[in-house]
Design an enzyme around this catalytic site. Structure first.
Site, PDB file in Angstrom:
ATOM      1  N   GLY A  22       0.821  -1.196   0.000  1.00  0.00           N
ATOM      2  CA  GLY A  22       0.000   0.000   0.000  1.00  0.00           C
ATOM      3  C   GLY A  22       0.856   1.248   0.000  1.00  0.00           C
ATOM      4  O   GLY A  22       2.078   1.180  -0.149  1.00  0.00           O
ATOM      5  N   GLY A  35       5.389   4.737   4.674  1.00  0.00           N
ATOM      6  CA  GLY A  35       6.100   4.737   5.940  1.00  0.00           C
ATOM      7  C   GLY A  35       5.291   5.167   7.128  1.00  0.00           C
ATOM      8  O   GLY A  35       5.846   5.380   8.204  1.00  0.00           O
ATOM      9  N   GLY A  37       3.660   3.432   8.923  1.00  0.00           N
ATOM     10  CA  GLY A  37       3.891   2.435   9.957  1.00  0.00           C
ATOM     11  C   GLY A  37       5.341   2.328  10.393  1.00  0.00           C
ATOM     12  O   GLY A  37       5.667   1.540  11.272  1.00  0.00           O
ATOM     13  N   GLU A  43      10.450  -1.578   3.276  1.00  0.00           N
ATOM     14  CA  GLU A  43       9.526  -1.558   2.143  1.00  0.00           C
ATOM     15  C   GLU A  43      10.225  -1.088   0.880  1.00  0.00           C
ATOM     16  O   GLU A  43       9.979  -1.609  -0.209  1.00  0.00           O
ATOM     17  CB  GLU A  43       8.331  -0.657   2.461  1.00  0.00           C
ATOM     18  N   LYS A  61      -6.232   7.808  -0.735  1.00  0.00           N
ATOM     19  CA  LYS A  61      -4.769   7.933  -0.854  1.00  0.00           C
ATOM     20  C   LYS A  61      -4.277   8.739  -2.058  1.00  0.00           C
ATOM     21  O   LYS A  61      -3.219   9.348  -1.980  1.00  0.00           O
ATOM     22  CB  LYS A  61      -4.107   6.553  -0.866  1.00  0.00           C
TER      23      LYS A  61
END
Length: 160
Positions: A22, A35, A37, A43, A61
């Site tokens: 995502g 980022g 999270g 990632e 988004k």
């Protein structure tokens, strides 16, 4: 494993056929912010090792232009000096990243994502930032209720 899929440690893999993840923001030109999270370094490594990186997001988004906050992973050594160099920024009150980095956010303008990415990458103490360039992105899928909008990005392959 029950389905017959092989599970391997990522340390033993140098290339992926496809990765799917995502994003926090998706610009029309394919720039991403990831980022939220705090795992954007990992990632980015995984996305960079992929032949095709597919991004799946919901309809909240996509943005007309990227904006702050931009996630940062910083070395804990000299973090105050690093924060001064990436100002305006703030430390997050969250656990360290999976690799022990301090998580912060850049709060300044993102008028030119490419220039900002270069600036952040060149700052001593910045391990990684959450700006992902369009060259990494193959496809963006945006869920809109019962439908999906698909955008494919074509880039010259730099993999060998």
């Amino acid at each position: 494993r029950e389905l017959g899929l092989r599970i391997e440690d990522v340390a033993s893999i140098d290339r992926f056929d496809i990765t799917i993840d995502g994003a926090d923001q998706v610009a029309p030109d394919g720039w991403l912010v990831k980022g939220g999270g705090g795992a954007h370094t990992r990632e980015k490594i995984v996305a960079g090792a992929a032949e095709r990186f597919v991004v799946i997001v919901d309809s909240t988004k996509p943005v007309q232009a990227l904006h702050s906050p931009i996630p940062l992973e910083l070395l804990s050594f000299g973090v105050r000096a690093t924060m001064r160099r990436v100002a305006p920024a703030s430390l997050r009150d969250v656990p360290l990243s999976p690799d022990g980095g301090v998580i912060a956010d850049y709060h300044g303008p993102v008028d030119d994502p490419a220039a900002l990415a270069v600036r952040l990458s060149a700052t001593p103490g910045v391990i990684e930032h959450g700006l992902f360039p369009p060259e990494m992105v193959a496809t963006v899928l945006v869920g809109r209720g019962e439908s999906v909008d698909r955008t494919d990005f074509t880039h010259s392959s730099s993999s060998s």
